[in-house]
Write a protein that holds these residues in place. Structure first.
Motif, PDB file in Angstrom:
ATOM      1  N   THR A   1     -62.649  34.182  38.225  1.00 52.68           N
ATOM      2  CA  THR A   1     -62.723  35.159  39.315  1.00 52.68           C
ATOM      3  C   THR A   1     -61.756  34.782  40.439  1.00 52.68           C
ATOM      4  O   THR A   1     -60.595  35.184  40.415  1.00 52.68           O
ATOM      5  N   CYS A   2     -62.212  33.957  41.371  1.00 52.64           N
ATOM      6  CA  CYS A   2     -61.399  33.611  42.543  1.00 52.64           C
ATOM      7  C   CYS A   2     -61.602  32.134  42.817  1.00 52.64           C
ATOM      8  O   CYS A   2     -62.693  31.614  42.616  1.00 52.64           O
TER       9      CYS A   2
ATOM     10  N   GLY B   1     -61.673  30.564  45.613  1.00 55.46           N
ATOM     11  CA  GLY B   1     -62.502  30.273  46.794  1.00 55.46           C
ATOM     12  C   GLY B   1     -61.730  29.831  48.017  1.00 55.46           C
ATOM     13  O   GLY B   1     -62.318  29.471  49.029  1.00 55.46           O
TER      14      GLY B   1
ATOM     15  N   LEU C   1     -67.617  29.083  44.437  1.00 52.87           N
ATOM     16  CA  LEU C   1     -66.502  29.608  43.654  1.00 52.87           C
ATOM     17  C   LEU C   1     -65.751  28.487  42.944  1.00 52.87           C
ATOM     18  O   LEU C   1     -65.296  28.648  41.809  1.00 52.87           O
TER      19      LEU C   1
ATOM     20  N   HIS D   1     -67.627  27.492  39.849  1.00 52.27           N
ATOM     21  CA  HIS D   1     -67.434  28.470  38.779  1.00 52.27           C
ATOM     22  C   HIS D   1     -66.067  28.271  38.122  1.00 52.27           C
ATOM     23  O   HIS D   1     -65.946  28.269  36.897  1.00 52.27           O
TER      24      HIS D   1
ATOM     25  N   SER E   1     -68.770  35.367  48.528  1.00 51.74           N
ATOM     26  CA  SER E   1     -68.663  34.235  47.611  1.00 51.74           C
ATOM     27  C   SER E   1     -69.776  34.257  46.565  1.00 51.74           C
ATOM     28  O   SER E   1     -69.538  33.914  45.406  1.00 51.74           O
TER      29      SER E   1
ATOM     30  N   TRP F   1     -68.847  36.940  43.978  1.00 49.59           N
ATOM     31  CA  TRP F   1     -67.674  36.576  43.167  1.00 49.59           C
ATOM     32  C   TRP F   1     -67.867  35.287  42.362  1.00 49.59           C
ATOM     33  O   TRP F   1     -66.989  34.916  41.591  1.00 49.59           O
ATOM     34  N   ALA F   2     -68.978  34.592  42.562  1.00 49.71           N
ATOM     35  CA  ALA F   2     -69.187  33.350  41.823  1.00 49.71           C
ATOM     36  C   ALA F   2     -69.617  33.592  40.379  1.00 49.71           C
ATOM     37  O   ALA F   2     -69.762  32.647  39.609  1.00 49.71           O
TER      38      ALA F   2
ATOM     39  N   TYR G   1     -68.299  39.833  40.175  1.00 55.88           N
ATOM     40  CA  TYR G   1     -66.896  40.137  40.480  1.00 55.88           C
ATOM     41  C   TYR G   1     -66.551  41.533  39.971  1.00 55.88           C
ATOM     42  O   TYR G   1     -66.027  42.377  40.697  1.00 55.88           O
TER      43      TYR G   1
END
Lengths: 258, 484
Positions: free
Chosen positions: A41-42, A44, A59, A62, B414, B417-418, B423
């Motif tokens: 995803t991202c 962070g 994040l 993950h 956050s 999106w984790a 997401y």
């Protein structure tokens, strides 16, 4: 033939997927077999830079879980996001886990896992630049390009040779902007929360690009999409065309998109 | 003890706007800071040995801070054996009171000062003037801003925000009150000549000189000043009483440490091999044959020692060279006054809230840094400025100093999106809603935290097909193939 895993970054994934597709094209011409862990995803960084450590750690954990347990190189489409994983993850996770759970052992475990993942991360142009200088990417670079080296690529990854050398090897002429080492003002969510200063810096950077354009530069190229979206967004708002291109796009020969 | 720093009553938004609107200041600061930064690179290239000296100097400063208690004792006792008086001041208030009481003891009326950021920090001029004393700054830059009733905009070049025309106008006004001929042009030499003549009179009338201190050498009890104008030589020799006000963190253990560090402020700050004047204060006339009849050293803590044994301890190594200001993109745009206290640029962002326990400048870490790391590259004392700015931002989160809505944004962003599911869910919603915010295929507005972006910039909309969705559609098989 090397296999690589693509670290797409959220900005490329969501706002300019064509950069990701261009990167796949270039990596395959380079002879790499490309994989893309679709659970990513991202990284962070937006939360980390703003001081939201626990949020950034969620994040980061993950990301580590998606990419760990495999030593295939991880090719990042952003210098800044690569720097985040390589240089900030271990300390971030160590401190966040201690703060949240109080366990040093658990914290060290996460830090070690982050370090193991970080060892495999390499920025896109760094990866391509590692090969022999004449490695054929099939790019016929003709234009003059103005390069914007993102601050984190320059100062945290300490990368100053790439992507300049790579672009020059492919036939492009690369020019530096006046005050090239000055920040463009993006700064993640700083661009939103402190938009006045952020925009003043964008305008200074775009003034330098204007001078480069007058000297024949066709595009403003960078390894970092965050900076480019910020600068392109400013130009669009001012009614101008978008001259920004990610390195992957010019290497793929897809810079002439509308 | 928590320190006390001056605090501009105007909020950041007003200070920032004043800075951004001042095009003269932005141009002047841009020129000055670029010239300093280019000079710094050149001077280190010409004198590579200084790089080795710098590294050893960093070690010496770190050691000095680690041993500060014993160095303070040693320094104070050396000053006393040299015939001076050493005093400790815990806070800005105590420091000002100490100087006032010295002035009263010696029946002082006129005070001349050489450049000192610490006296700005403790607002000494105001304190002395309130006691009926006349105080004159003798550093050219400080003199200019004193005439303008302003505060320094740059640690090293206090009037860096003023151009020559503005300075000439200030001097013309000054000439009327002083009964002198005004400067005949705005040439730098003419302006300097005016200040020189004007100040010469004051030097001869002054009863007390006040200096800061760039370094204090514990083993000899010597105070070292680096200046470029020679005014400190006059301040330290002509008046009958001399007061040195310096931060406790200025001490180094040995003379040898001083030799490593003495060139660093000028090399890093202004790109000069050494400042034009190096003034050593070793004692009053009775012990060194010339100089003032009485010499006092006021060692000021004002929140400094609190930082020892913390992750921020390296901040106390700062030599006030200004190199971090010169490279800071935000500083170049808004100028020193926008920081709302004494110290500007990255070191101000870090020190102002730290010295005051967030009493002053709590907003600075959030608003005055793009996280570009240029300051870290520039700092000769290897202070982890961007790291500290992140830590201060984290501290603000812990102390709930940010707006609740902002914190909520990071919290949900956050968490959603984790996971890949969250997401993708967020992107589906964004696609559904973004039609409300588009014009000609571009996002031009957005709610919440992203609102600021769209004040001045557009954004492409969330892609109808993200890269990962494209990948799954076209290449998804490859991953499965490899894993099976």
């Amino acid at each position: 033939m090397a296999t690589v895993r693509l670290f797409v970054t959220c900005l490329v994934d969501v706002f300019r997927p064509e950069v990701g597709r261009a990167a796949v094209t270039v990596l395959e011409r380079h002879g790499d077999r490309v994989e893309c862990p679709v659970e990513q995803t991202c990284c962070g960084q937006f939360a980390f830079n703003a001081g939201y450590r626990q949020e950034a750690a969620l994040l980061a954990k993950h990301f580590v879980e998606v990419f760990e347990g495999d030593t295939t190189p991880i090719v990042a489409l952003s210098g800044s996001c690569a720097a985040m994983v390589v240089h900030h993850y271990p300390e971030l996770l160590r401190e966040a886990v201690i703060e949240e759970r109080g366990s040093v052992k658990e914290a060290e475990g996460w830090a070690a896992r982050a370090m193991a993942v970080g060892r495999e991360v390499v920025e896109f142009s760094q990866w391509l630049g590692q090969g022999s200088p004449d490695s054929a990417l099939g790019t016929v670079g003709r234009q003059r390009l103005a390069l914007h080296q993102g601050c984190h690529m320059r100062r945290i990854l300490e990368e100053t040779r790439q992507p300049k050398e790579l672009l020059e090897q492919q036939g492009f002429e690369v020019v530096e902007l006046e005050d090239s080492d000055q920040c463009c003002g993006f700064g993640g969510t700083y661009s939103m929360t402190e938009w006045r200063v952020s925009t003043a810096l964008a305008d200074a950077k775009l003034k330098a690009f204007q001078d480069a354009q007058a000297g024949g530069a066709a595009y403003l190229v960078s390894s970092d999409l965050g900076c480019l979206l910020h600068l392109a967004g400013r130009l669009r708002r001012l009614g101008a065309q978008d001259p920004t291109r990610h390195v992957a796009e010019v290497l793929a020969g897809e810079e002439d998109r509308p | 003890m928590i320190g006390n720093l001056p605090s501009d009553p105007h909020p950041w938004s007003e200070r920032r706007e004043a800075g951004l609107a001042n095009t003269t200041m932005r141009q002047t600061l841009g020129l000055v800071t670029r010239r300093f930064s280019v000079g710094k690179r050149r001077v280190f290239a010409e004198d590579p040995e200084q790089e080795a000296a710098r590294r050893l100097g960093v070690e010496a400063k770190r050691q000095a801070i680690a041993n500060l208690d014993s160095l303070l004792d040693q320094f104070a006792s050396k000053v006393r054996s040299n015939g001076g008086t050493a005093l400790m001041a815990g806070t800005a208030h105590e420091a000002v009171e100490a100087v006032r009481s010295i002035a009263a003891t010696h029946q002082v009326k006129v005070v001349v000062k050489s450049k000192s950021m610490l006296t700005e920090e403790i607002q000494l001029n105001r304190g002395l003037e309130a006691a009926g004393l006349t105080v004159l700054e003798t550093d050219l830059g400080e003199y200019i801003i004193q005439r303008a009733h302003e505060t320094p905009s740059h640690i090293l070049a206090p009037a860096a925000h003023k151009n020559r025309q503005q300075i000439r106008e200030l001097f013309e006004d000054d000439a009327k009150t002083a009964g002198l001929a005004p400067p005949v042009s705005d040439a730098a030499s003419t302006l300097t000549q005016y200040a020189r003549e004007r100040l010469r009179r004051e030097f001869l009338q002054a009863d007390m000189g006040v200096t800061g201190g760039n370094f204090g050498v514990a083993e000899t009890g010597t105070v070292v000043l680096v200046t470029n104008e020679g005014n400190a030589d006059l301040v330290t020799t002509l008046p009958r009483v001399l007061v040195t006000v310096m931060g406790v963190e200025k001490l180094v253990a040995r003379w040898e440490d001083l030799t490593l560090l003495i060139q660093q402020p000028a090399m890093n700050g202004i790109g000069q091999r050494l400042s034009a004047y190096t003034t050593l204060i070793s004692g009053p006339a009775a012990s060194v044959a010339e100089g003032p009849a009485a010499w006092y050293v006021v060692l000021v803590d004002n929140g400094r020692q609190r930082l020892r044994h913390t992750v921020y301890e390296d901040v106390l190594s700062c030599i006030r060279c200004g190199a971090c200001l010169n490279v800071c993109p935000v500083f170049r745009q808004v100028g020193g006054h926008a920081y709302g206290s004494v110290y500007s640029g990255p070191i101000g962002v870090v020190e102002t809230p730290l010295l005051t326990n967030f009493g002053v400048g709590a907003e600075l870490p959030s608003v005055a840094c793009t996280m570009c790391h240029a300051c870290k590259e520039a700092c000769p004392m290897e202070i982890d400025l961007p790291g500290h700015i992140i830590r201060l931002r984290q501290e603000k989160v812990r102390r709930h100093l940010n707006a609740a809505s902002l914190t909520a944004s990071y919290h949900w962003w956050s968490r959603i999106w984790a996971t890949p599911r969250g997401y993708r869910w967020s992107l589906r919603w964004a696609r559904r809603l973004q039609g409300l915010y588009q014009r000609q295929g571009r996002l031009v507005r957005a709610p919440g935290i992203a609102r600021g972006w769209f004040q001045t910039r557009d954004m492409p909309p969330v892609a109808q097909e993200t890269f990962i969705e494209w990948w799954q559609r076209h290449r998804g098989g490859l991953d499965r193939e490899r894993r099976s």
